[in-house]
Design a protein around this motif. Structure first.
Motif, PDB file in Angstrom:
ATOM      1  N   ARG A 171     -66.904  53.373  10.275  1.00 51.25           N
ATOM      2  CA  ARG A 171     -68.144  54.206   9.869  1.00 51.25           C
ATOM      3  C   ARG A 171     -67.893  54.575   8.274  1.00 51.25           C
ATOM      4  N   THR A 172     -69.035  54.864   7.544  1.00 53.92           N
ATOM      5  CA  THR A 172     -68.554  55.322   6.088  1.00 53.92           C
ATOM      6  C   THR A 172     -68.432  56.816   6.063  1.00 53.92           C
ATOM      7  N   GLU A 173     -67.498  57.625   5.785  1.00 50.60           N
ATOM      8  CA  GLU A 173     -67.174  58.917   5.856  1.00 50.60           C
ATOM      9  C   GLU A 173     -67.344  59.411   4.278  1.00 50.60           C
TER      10      GLU A 173
ATOM     11  N   THR B 276     -66.899  57.998  -0.856  1.00 54.70           N
ATOM     12  CA  THR B 276     -66.798  57.073   0.133  1.00 54.70           C
ATOM     13  C   THR B 276     -65.563  56.571   0.624  1.00 54.70           C
ATOM     14  N   LYS B 277     -65.278  56.606   2.007  1.00 51.69           N
ATOM     15  CA  LYS B 277     -64.051  55.612   2.816  1.00 51.69           C
ATOM     16  C   LYS B 277     -64.556  55.034   4.026  1.00 51.69           C
ATOM     17  N   LEU B 278     -63.807  54.108   4.573  1.00 45.95           N
ATOM     18  CA  LEU B 278     -64.092  53.789   5.836  1.00 45.95           C
ATOM     19  C   LEU B 278     -63.215  54.922   6.779  1.00 45.95           C
ATOM     20  N   ASP B 279     -63.939  54.972   7.811  1.00 43.27           N
ATOM     21  CA  ASP B 279     -63.301  55.916   8.858  1.00 43.27           C
ATOM     22  C   ASP B 279     -63.431  54.988  10.314  1.00 43.27           C
TER      23      ASP B 279
ATOM     24  N   HIS C  49     -70.714  61.756   7.557  1.00 43.29           N
ATOM     25  CA  HIS C  49     -70.974  60.199   7.726  1.00 43.29           C
ATOM     26  C   HIS C  49     -72.263  59.709   7.207  1.00 43.29           C
ATOM     27  N   VAL C  50     -72.243  58.422   6.827  1.00 41.04           N
ATOM     28  CA  VAL C  50     -73.529  57.808   5.926  1.00 41.04           C
ATOM     29  C   VAL C  50     -73.750  56.896   6.975  1.00 41.04           C
ATOM     30  N   PHE C  51     -75.057  56.744   7.124  1.00 41.32           N
ATOM     31  CA  PHE C  51     -75.581  55.729   8.325  1.00 41.32           C
ATOM     32  C   PHE C  51     -76.617  54.896   7.870  1.00 41.32           C
ATOM     33  N   ASN C  52     -77.072  53.755   8.461  1.00 41.01           N
ATOM     34  CA  ASN C  52     -78.062  52.849   7.741  1.00 41.01           C
ATOM     35  C   ASN C  52     -79.561  53.110   8.575  1.00 41.01           C
ATOM     36  N   ASP C  53     -79.740  54.215   8.914  1.00 42.36           N
ATOM     37  CA  ASP C  53     -80.887  54.398   9.934  1.00 42.36           C
ATOM     38  C   ASP C  53     -81.658  55.609   9.448  1.00 42.36           C
ATOM     39  N   GLY C  54     -81.778  55.922   8.170  1.00 39.48           N
ATOM     40  CA  GLY C  54     -82.366  56.883   7.349  1.00 39.48           C
ATOM     41  C   GLY C  54     -83.677  56.385   6.931  1.00 39.48           C
ATOM     42  N   PRO C  55     -84.588  57.494   6.275  1.00 41.36           N
ATOM     43  CA  PRO C  55     -85.976  56.766   5.829  1.00 41.36           C
ATOM     44  C   PRO C  55     -85.824  56.302   4.733  1.00 41.36           C
ATOM     45  N   GLN C  56     -86.981  55.629   4.272  1.00 41.35           N
ATOM     46  CA  GLN C  56     -87.281  55.311   2.770  1.00 41.35           C
ATOM     47  C   GLN C  56     -87.233  56.273   2.050  1.00 41.35           C
TER      48      GLN C  56
END
Length: 168
Positions: free
Chosen positions: A121-123, A111-114, A135-142
């Motif tokens: 955002r994390t790319e 990963t790296k910041l974009d 990109h990875v986001f913090n809104d996914g499922p458990q």
């Protein structure tokens, strides 16, 4: 955005600027070298795949219907080098129009910041060939709460019962 997040973003961006791009990452010892020339990548990939994997582009949502609708057991691999990136067990319907996963396979992404949209955002990229995935986001499922939002053109699917040839 809090002062803490702003400061963290600035520090991380400086580290990112000073580090080499993931697109030129070297393969670990014992693996095939994926330091191809631009011409070699263009021969290997379609124009859209090249834009996403080598130029960090983004495909339009809902353009990779086959991967969005894929429900079989198997593995999603990097379109650039076929490194396994995600198990079908971690795929879910996010409603975003891109294949989404809540967890990658261990040690196969970097990963790296974009800052292309001004906010960090994390790319993430394929660890082996450096191909941009999404990109990875913090809104996914458990259980992780993460959403790895992947460009479909950057992936191929290998069914568990036919592990020899990736399906696009």
């Amino acid at each position: 955005m809090s002062r803490r997040h702003l400061l963290l973003g600035l520090v991380t961006s400086m580290v990112t600027i000073l580090k080499p791009s993931m697109a030129s990452a070297a393969s670990p010892a014992g693996e095939a070298t994926w330091d191809l020339t631009e011409s070699q990548w263009r021969q290997r990939l379609s124009p859209e795949e090249f834009d996403v994997l080598r130029r960090e582009g983004t495909e339009r949502p809902f353009t990779s219907r086959a991967l969005l609708e894929e429900k079989r057991d198997g593995t999603f691999v990097c379109k650039g080098c076929e490194l396994p990136l995600f198990s079908s067990a971690t795929k879910y319907e996010s409603g975003t129009g891109w294949p989404s996963f809540w967890e990658p396979l261990p040690n196969n992404i970097a990963t790296k910041l974009d800052f292309k949209l001004f906010l960090p955002r994390t790319e993430y990229h394929c660890r082996r060939c450096g191909g941009h995935q999404g990109h990875v986001f913090n809104d996914g499922p458990q259980p992780t709460g993460k959403r790895y939002c992947n460009n479909g053109v950057a992936l191929a699917f290998v069914p568990a019962d036919a592990a020899e040839t990736p399906v696009n």
